[in-house]
Design a protein around this motif. Structure first.
Motif, PDB file in Angstrom:
ATOM      1  N   VAL A 189       0.965  -1.327  -0.031  1.00  0.00           N
ATOM      2  CA  VAL A 189       0.002  -0.026   0.071  1.00  0.00           C
ATOM      3  C   VAL A 189       1.005   1.108  -0.039  1.00  0.00           C
ATOM      4  CG1 VAL A 189      -1.705   1.334   1.575  1.00  0.00           C
ATOM      5  CG2 VAL A 189      -1.898  -1.217   1.032  1.00  0.00           C
ATOM      6  N   GLY A 203      -3.043   0.180  -3.781  1.00  0.00           N
ATOM      7  CA  GLY A 203      -2.226  -1.057  -3.627  1.00  0.00           C
ATOM      8  C   GLY A 203      -3.457  -2.278  -3.390  1.00  0.00           C
ATOM      9  N   ASN A 204      -3.306  -3.200  -2.833  1.00  0.00           N
ATOM     10  CA  ASN A 204      -4.263  -4.423  -2.391  1.00  0.00           C
ATOM     11  C   ASN A 204      -5.068  -3.959  -1.383  1.00  0.00           C
ATOM     12  OD1 ASN A 204      -5.490  -6.729  -3.052  1.00  0.00           O
ATOM     13  ND2 ASN A 204      -3.986  -8.086  -2.424  1.00  0.00           N
ATOM     14  N   ILE A 205      -6.129  -2.928  -1.430  1.00  0.00           N
ATOM     15  CA  ILE A 205      -6.943  -2.323  -0.387  1.00  0.00           C
ATOM     16  C   ILE A 205      -8.255  -3.140  -0.314  1.00  0.00           C
ATOM     17  CG2 ILE A 205      -8.078  -0.344   0.593  1.00  0.00           C
ATOM     18  CD1 ILE A 205      -5.595   1.363  -1.070  1.00  0.00           C
ATOM     19  N   ASN A 249     -10.440   6.318  -3.095  1.00  0.00           N
ATOM     20  CA  ASN A 249      -9.357   6.252  -1.841  1.00  0.00           C
ATOM     21  C   ASN A 249      -8.515   7.379  -1.643  1.00  0.00           C
ATOM     22  OD1 ASN A 249     -10.294   3.530  -1.558  1.00  0.00           O
ATOM     23  ND2 ASN A 249      -8.716   2.626  -3.034  1.00  0.00           N
ATOM     24  N   ILE A 263      -5.639   1.214   6.877  1.00  0.00           N
ATOM     25  CA  ILE A 263      -6.266   0.754   5.986  1.00  0.00           C
ATOM     26  C   ILE A 263      -6.231  -0.997   5.975  1.00  0.00           C
ATOM     27  CG2 ILE A 263      -5.633   0.090   3.451  1.00  0.00           C
ATOM     28  CD1 ILE A 263      -4.402   2.845   3.158  1.00  0.00           C
ATOM     29  N   ALA A 311      -5.712  -4.255   4.007  1.00  0.00           N
ATOM     30  CA  ALA A 311      -5.098  -4.598   2.875  1.00  0.00           C
ATOM     31  C   ALA A 311      -4.697  -6.041   2.846  1.00  0.00           C
ATOM     32  CB  ALA A 311      -4.093  -3.763   2.364  1.00  0.00           C
ATOM     33  N   ARG A 312      -4.850  -6.748   1.625  1.00  0.00           N
ATOM     34  CA  ARG A 312      -4.375  -8.256   1.794  1.00  0.00           C
ATOM     35  C   ARG A 312      -2.856  -8.281   1.725  1.00  0.00           C
ATOM     36  NH1 ARG A 312      -8.931 -10.791   1.424  1.00  0.00           N
ATOM     37  NH2 ARG A 312     -10.855 -10.117   0.535  1.00  0.00           N
ATOM     38  N   PRO A 332      -6.426 -10.266   5.032  1.00  0.00           N
ATOM     39  CA  PRO A 332      -6.494  -8.984   5.282  1.00  0.00           C
ATOM     40  C   PRO A 332      -5.906  -8.412   6.797  1.00  0.00           C
ATOM     41  CG  PRO A 332      -8.656 -10.115   5.631  1.00  0.00           C
ATOM     42  CD  PRO A 332      -7.651 -11.245   5.204  1.00  0.00           C
TER      43      PRO A 332
END
Length: 124
Positions: free
Chosen positions: A2, A26-28, A76, A99, A101-102, A108
Motif C-alpha cells: 500500500v 495497493g491491494n486495499i 481512496n 487501511i 489490505a491483503r 486481510p
C-alpha cells in the motif's frame, strides 16, 4: 504493498489557501480513518484533521473553521482544504490512513500507513 501519495503543498501568503490531496493505492480491502498530521519546525507531529469511513470529522482547535477534510471513497483519496492560512500553519503535512489490505497470502490485515509528507509554507 500500500502506498499513500500526497500532493498540493507549496508556498502561499498569509490569508491564502491551499488544497492537499492524498491517494491510497495497493491491494486495499477497505479504509477506515483518513487524515492529516503536521509537524512544524522544532515541534512534535500533531493531528490537524481526520475523517472516518462514515464521514465524521475531527479537527485540531487551531484549524477549526479554516480547514476542511473530505474524502472520495471511490478513489481512496482524502483532501485537506486549507483557507485563511497563517504563518503558524507552516509545517510538513503528512497523510495518514488506517487501511485493511491483503498481505502476500491474501489475508486481510489492518495497518496504519503514512505518506511521505508535503511542505506547506505560509509567509507573513
Amino acid at each position: 504493498q500500500v502506498q499513500l501519495v500526497e500532493s498540493g503543498g507549496g508556498l502561499v501568503q498569509a490569508g491564502g489557501s491551499l488544497r492537499l490531496s492524498c491517494a491510497a493505492s495497493g491491494n486495499i480491502v477497505s479504509i477506515n480513518s483518513m487524515g492529516w498530521y503536521r509537524q512544524g519546525p522544532g515541534k512534535q507531529r500533531e493531528l490537524a484533521a481526520v475523517i472516518n469511513s462514515h464521514g465524521s470529522t475531527n479537527y485540531a482547535d487551531s484549524v477549526k473553521g479554516r480547514f476542511t477534510v473530505s474524502r472520495d471513497n471511490a478513489k481512496n483519496t482524502v483532501f485537506l482544504q486549507m483557507n485563511s492560512l497563517k504563518p503558524e500553519d507552516t509545517a510538513v503535512y503528512y497523510c495518514n490512513a488506517e487501511i485493511v489490505a491483503r498481505n502476500r497470502v491474501g489475508y486481510p490485515l489492518t495497518t496504519d500507513y503514512w505518506g511521505q509528507g508535503t511542505q506547506v509554507t505560509v509567509s507573513s
